[in-house]
Design a protein around this motif. Structure first.
Motif, PDB file in Angstrom:
ATOM      1  N   PHE A  18       0.860  -1.185   0.000  1.00  0.00           N
ATOM      2  CA  PHE A  18       0.000   0.000   0.000  1.00  0.00           C
ATOM      3  C   PHE A  18       0.894   1.232   0.000  1.00  0.00           C
ATOM      4  N   ARG A  19       0.557   2.193  -0.849  1.00  0.00           N
ATOM      5  CA  ARG A  19       1.289   3.462  -0.893  1.00  0.00           C
ATOM      6  C   ARG A  19       0.408   4.551  -0.318  1.00  0.00           C
ATOM      7  N   ALA A  20       0.894   5.231   0.695  1.00  0.00           N
ATOM      8  CA  ALA A  20       0.104   6.231   1.404  1.00  0.00           C
ATOM      9  C   ALA A  20      -0.138   7.460   0.525  1.00  0.00           C
ATOM     10  N   THR A  21      -1.306   8.064   0.696  1.00  0.00           N
ATOM     11  CA  THR A  21      -1.645   9.292  -0.011  1.00  0.00           C
ATOM     12  C   THR A  21      -1.969  10.440   0.944  1.00  0.00           C
ATOM     13  N   ASN A  22      -1.935  10.166   2.247  1.00  0.00           N
ATOM     14  CA  ASN A  22      -2.244  11.231   3.201  1.00  0.00           C
ATOM     15  C   ASN A  22      -1.098  12.234   3.269  1.00  0.00           C
ATOM     16  N   ILE A  23      -1.396  13.420   3.761  1.00  0.00           N
ATOM     17  CA  ILE A  23      -0.409  14.495   3.834  1.00  0.00           C
ATOM     18  C   ILE A  23       0.108  14.599   5.254  1.00  0.00           C
ATOM     19  N   ASN A  24       1.421  14.492   5.402  1.00  0.00           N
ATOM     20  CA  ASN A  24       2.048  14.483   6.719  1.00  0.00           C
ATOM     21  C   ASN A  24       3.204  15.480   6.719  1.00  0.00           C
ATOM     22  N   VAL A  25       2.995  16.653   7.300  1.00  0.00           N
ATOM     23  CA  VAL A  25       4.028  17.693   7.328  1.00  0.00           C
ATOM     24  C   VAL A  25       4.217  18.184   8.762  1.00  0.00           C
ATOM     25  N   PHE A  26       5.388  18.773   8.982  1.00  0.00           N
ATOM     26  CA  PHE A  26       5.703  19.301  10.313  1.00  0.00           C
ATOM     27  C   PHE A  26       6.789  20.353  10.163  1.00  0.00           C
ATOM     28  N   THR A  27       6.765  21.341  11.029  1.00  0.00           N
ATOM     29  CA  THR A  27       7.800  22.367  11.026  1.00  0.00           C
ATOM     30  C   THR A  27       8.418  22.520  12.404  1.00  0.00           C
ATOM     31  N   THR A  28       9.716  22.746  12.414  1.00  0.00           N
ATOM     32  CA  THR A  28      10.432  23.017  13.661  1.00  0.00           C
ATOM     33  C   THR A  28      10.771  24.499  13.782  1.00  0.00           C
ATOM     34  N   ALA A  29      10.158  25.330  12.921  1.00  0.00           N
ATOM     35  CA  ALA A  29      10.492  26.756  12.891  1.00  0.00           C
ATOM     36  C   ALA A  29      10.217  27.439  14.220  1.00  0.00           C
ATOM     37  N   THR A  30       9.273  26.918  14.986  1.00  0.00           N
ATOM     38  CA  THR A  30       8.940  27.538  16.278  1.00  0.00           C
ATOM     39  C   THR A  30       9.673  26.887  17.447  1.00  0.00           C
ATOM     40  N   LEU A  31      10.538  25.898  17.146  1.00  0.00           N
ATOM     41  CA  LEU A  31      11.268  25.204  18.203  1.00  0.00           C
ATOM     42  C   LEU A  31      12.668  25.790  18.356  1.00  0.00           C
ATOM     43  N   SER A  32      13.297  25.512  19.456  1.00  0.00           N
ATOM     44  CA  SER A  32      14.642  26.031  19.701  1.00  0.00           C
ATOM     45  C   SER A  32      15.692  25.301  18.877  1.00  0.00           C
ATOM     46  N   LYS A  33      15.405  24.041  18.486  1.00  0.00           N
ATOM     47  CA  LYS A  33      16.322  23.264  17.665  1.00  0.00           C
ATOM     48  C   LYS A  33      15.565  22.601  16.521  1.00  0.00           C
ATOM     49  N   ASP A  34      16.288  22.358  15.427  1.00  0.00           N
ATOM     50  CA  ASP A  34      15.696  21.706  14.253  1.00  0.00           C
ATOM     51  C   ASP A  34      15.707  20.196  14.475  1.00  0.00           C
ATOM     52  N   VAL A  35      14.874  19.748  15.404  1.00  0.00           N
ATOM     53  CA  VAL A  35      14.828  18.348  15.821  1.00  0.00           C
ATOM     54  C   VAL A  35      13.381  17.867  15.795  1.00  0.00           C
ATOM     55  N   VAL A  36      13.171  16.700  15.194  1.00  0.00           N
ATOM     56  CA  VAL A  36      11.840  16.084  15.152  1.00  0.00           C
ATOM     57  C   VAL A  36      11.919  14.752  15.882  1.00  0.00           C
ATOM     58  N   ARG A  37      11.082  14.573  16.860  1.00  0.00           N
ATOM     59  CA  ARG A  37      11.041  13.331  17.621  1.00  0.00           C
ATOM     60  C   ARG A  37       9.598  12.824  17.681  1.00  0.00           C
ATOM     61  N   PHE A  38       9.456  11.518  17.466  1.00  0.00           N
ATOM     62  CA  PHE A  38       8.147  10.848  17.559  1.00  0.00           C
ATOM     63  C   PHE A  38       7.105  11.504  16.645  1.00  0.00           C
ATOM     64  N   GLN A  39       7.507  11.744  15.398  1.00  0.00           N
ATOM     65  CA  GLN A  39       6.538  12.225  14.420  1.00  0.00           C
ATOM     66  C   GLN A  39       5.668  11.044  13.978  1.00  0.00           C
ATOM     67  N   PRO A  40       4.350  11.074  14.220  1.00  0.00           N
ATOM     68  CA  PRO A  40       3.501   9.944  13.830  1.00  0.00           C
ATOM     69  C   PRO A  40       3.472   9.760  12.314  1.00  0.00           C
ATOM     70  N   ILE A  41       3.706   8.549  11.867  1.00  0.00           N
ATOM     71  CA  ILE A  41       3.694   8.232  10.439  1.00  0.00           C
ATOM     72  C   ILE A  41       2.441   7.457  10.061  1.00  0.00           C
TER      73      ILE A  41
END
Length: 370
Positions: A202-225
């Protein structure tokens, strides 16, 4: 008798309310125009094929698949004048591909589309963005209900800020019973190719985006996929997910965020109202014509994991029987095996008990499977 005036009052109130409700049919819903829709990504790592899809918009009440835009000329041009031409896919109408190519990541690129009717479309120039590596893909078993998959990443330089994820999932499964024999040319012979184990994807078609622009560091942890319910039985034998990560510009992030807001809300009165989504592609021959899509490209990073938790339940088979050889030859049932002599009868069952392909998968073992 005293209840009648009360009931009459309620009836008059309800009648008045219903009389104030007029049907609302905005022109955007009933518009019969078929606007061009672009969907794709320019892969700039020199090893992956780039794929794009051209189709037409449809009205909300239409349930058929979008109409593909065929016989289009599609190309990508660098600021220095280098051109890369997409080829039409011979199997999928409206799909175009560009074999792996080396791009100069220091200069911007623009998309060019020419249709059969002579209309031309161009995107704004876009720089190719390189995604940082995916640190890891993890998963968490949520009780007896399902498994949640997460992505983890970071940019040490702190320049990415805007991220987008997609994924492909593949799972192995098996039929409830093994078929050892089959009928060929009215003869019962040993089965040469096993139909016990299959793979589906199965190939996903949902849209999954996130920004770290408001965080102190450019770090993404536990982004739900993706959340995988155990009830799907995808996790019973072996499951694999390939997560793909792309870097976005701020404009690209805003575009995909707006698309998600317009397409993935629940439709309640508390949801934001749909807005006009504006991409970066315009019609050169008719600047007033609407175009949907956002041209972008760069280097995608991916990470694959396997899950072997054996979550789910063993498939069950109904309709198992025994037959003589003569009856088997005149039956649509499949053969599992032959009973020991002197009985000599054959164990038979419906196709969904013995042939895994009846559940939608194929016998083709993926090259990455282990």
């Amino acid at each position: 008798m005293k209840r009648h005036p009360i009931l009459l009052t309620i009836f008059l109130i309800l009648a008045g309310i219903s009389a104030c409700i007029d049907p609302f049919n905005p022109p955007e819903v009933n518009n019969s125009d078929r606007y061009l829709v672009y969907d794709g990504y320019l892969q700039a790592n020199g090893t992956d094929t780039s794929w794009i899809t051209l189709s037409r918009t449809q009205r909300l009440q239409e349930t058929f698949k979008p109409m593909p835009e065929i016989a289009a000329s599609v190309s990508v041009h660098s600021a220095s004048g280098q051109a890369y031409t997409f080829l039409p896919d011979p199997v999928q109408p409206g799909v175009y591909y560009l074999p792996p190519a080396d791009f100069n990541r220091a200069e911007p690129y623009r998309l060019s589309i020419k249709l059969r009717d002579g209309k031309t479309y161009e995107s704004s120039e876009q720089h190719l963005l390189i995604s940082p590596d995916i640190d890891s893909i993890s998963y968490e078993i949520k009780g007896n209900d399902g498994v949640q998959v997460y992505a983890h990443t970071h940019d040490p330089a702190g320049k990415t800020l805007f991220y987008k994820w997609t994924y492909d999932e593949t799972w192995e499964y098996a039929a409830p019973m093994v078929s050892m024999l089959e009928v060929i040319d009215k003869k019962i012979v040993p089965r040469e190719i096993s139909v016990f184990k299959c793979w589906d994807d199965f190939r996903a078609t949902n849209i999954n985006v996130f920004t770290t622009a408001t965080l102190s560091k450019d770090v993404v942890r536990f982004q739900p996929i993706v959340y995988i319910p155990i009830s799907t039985n995808k996790l019973y034998w072996k499951y694999s997910i390939n997560v793909k990560q792309q870097a976005l510009s701020r404009e690209g992030f805003d575009y995909w965020t707006e698309i998600a807001r317009n397409t993935e809300t629940n439709g309640s009165i508390f949801d934001p109202f749909p807005s006009q989504v504006s991409g970066n592609i315009t019609c050169v021959t008719d600047p007033k014509e609407k175009v949907f899509g956002y041209f972008t490209g760069g280097v995608t990073k991916s990470e694959r994991i396997f899950i072997t938790e054996a979550l789910g339940r063993s498939p069950v088979c109904f309709g198992v029987d025994t037959m003589s050889g003569r009856d088997v030859l005149n039956s649509t049932m499949l053969i599992s095996n032959q009973l020991p002599f002197p009985d000599g009868r054959y164990i038979v069952a419906p196709g969904n008990c013995l042939d895994c392909r009846t559940q939608g998968g194929t016998l083709n073992r993926p090259s990455f499977w282990r």
